[in-house]
Motif scaffolding. Structure first.
Motif, PDB file in Angstrom:
ATOM      1  N   GLU A 135      -7.353   6.265   1.865  1.00  0.00           N
ATOM      2  CA  GLU A 135      -8.626   6.946   2.045  1.00  0.00           C
ATOM      3  C   GLU A 135      -9.617   5.939   2.628  1.00  0.00           C
ATOM      4  N   TYR A 146       0.828  -1.200   0.000  1.00  0.00           N
ATOM      5  CA  TYR A 146       0.000   0.000   0.000  1.00  0.00           C
ATOM      6  C   TYR A 146       0.868   1.258   0.000  1.00  0.00           C
ATOM      7  N   GLU A 147       0.326   2.318  -0.562  1.00  0.00           N
ATOM      8  CA  GLU A 147       0.924   3.642  -0.425  1.00  0.00           C
ATOM      9  C   GLU A 147       0.038   4.446   0.516  1.00  0.00           C
ATOM     10  N   LYS A 152     -10.067   3.129  -0.181  1.00  0.00           N
ATOM     11  CA  LYS A 152      -9.581   3.422  -1.528  1.00  0.00           C
ATOM     12  C   LYS A 152      -8.065   3.573  -1.483  1.00  0.00           C
ATOM     13  N   THR A 153      -7.367   2.731  -2.237  1.00  0.00           N
ATOM     14  CA  THR A 153      -5.919   2.850  -2.357  1.00  0.00           C
ATOM     15  C   THR A 153      -5.590   3.639  -3.611  1.00  0.00           C
ATOM     16  N   LYS A 154      -4.342   4.091  -3.717  1.00  0.00           N
ATOM     17  CA  LYS A 154      -3.944   4.918  -4.848  1.00  0.00           C
ATOM     18  C   LYS A 154      -4.129   4.164  -6.166  1.00  0.00           C
ATOM     19  N   GLY A 155      -4.843   4.780  -7.100  1.00  0.00           N
ATOM     20  CA  GLY A 155      -5.056   4.184  -8.414  1.00  0.00           C
ATOM     21  C   GLY A 155      -6.114   3.113  -8.464  1.00  0.00           C
TER      22      GLY A 155
END
Length: 239
Positions: free
Chosen positions: A181, A176-177, A205-208
């Motif tokens: 969210e 994860y980054e 919600k993860t990045k991308g």
């Protein structure tokens, strides 16, 4: 030196109890008035403790207490007022057909339960703060250090034991980054004594990526006045 006050009528005793709880809820960090209960066999004493004095709510008698005793009382997030004791007093008042007293006790119980629910929601928010940040050190402090704890991540079977649960979070977060969210909806809180749970819809919600939804149950246990998570169960939901 002990100060002796005249006996207080039951209605005034219960009214003061309610007032204390309401003041505590409005400014928990500043108000020092707390309630404690003590049991001796089948006899229960309710105490109202402003500052360094203790007032027995049954007799109206006031006692000075040592500072370390007072600080021990004040450190309890649960206000250390035994719900079971109040429930017994409620049933006794109803049996005596003293409905005015019963109504006062019922209001006090509601205030106590609201306070417990608030502190439980704070603990649940701390859990999600560590989740968002990927803060493993914080996550370690939030779980009860017991072999009975269990974590069910979405789509996999349960993981039991404190060490295994903490390791699972490290594994889950590996790709994860942060920060993530995370939004919560439809939170419901239930508390009974030193056990409580929060149910909610959790959206992550993860990045991308798109939002993923889970229906979550977080079970907590109150240990030494603090809520610790014991079970986290997240079930995937189609959005």
């Amino acid at each position: 030196m002990s100060l002796i006050f005249p006996a207080i009528s039951p209605a005034i005793r219960i009214s003061r109890t309610s007032d204390c709880l309401l003041r505590h809820r409005s400014n928990q960090s500043l108000i020092r008035d707390k309630l404690v209960s003590e049991s001796f066999g089948r006899r229960h004493n309710l105490w109202f403790s402003p500052g360094h004095c203790r007032i027995n709510l049954q007799t109206g008698r006031q006692y000075k207490v040592k500072s370390e005793d007072s600080e021990g009382i004040l450190s309890s997030e649960s206000i250390t007022l035994d719900e079971q004791t109040l429930e017994e007093e409620l049933q006794s008042a109803i049996a005596e057909e003293n409905y005015g007293k019963a109504a006062k006790i019922r209001d006090t119980l509601k205030d106590l339960q609201k306070d417990s629910k608030t502190s439980l929601l704070v603990a649940n928010n701390r859990f999600y703060d560590s989740f968002r940040a990927g803060d493993l050190a914080a996550m370690q402090t939030l779980w009860a250090k017991k072999e009975e704890v269990c974590c069910v991540h979405p789509g996999v079977k349960g993981i039991s034991g404190y060490d295994n649960v903490i390791e699972s979070w490290e594994f889950v977060w590996a790709n994860y980054e942060f920060p993530l969210e995370i939004k919560l909806k439809d939170e419901t809180v239930y508390v009974k004594g030193d056990v409580g749970y929060v149910t909610c819809m959790e959206f992550v919600k993860t990045k991308g990526s798109r939002w993923g939804g889970q229906y979550v149950t977080n079970v907590f246990e109150r240990i030494d006045g603090h809520w610790y998570i014991c079970i986290h169960h997240a079930s995937p939901v189609d959005l």
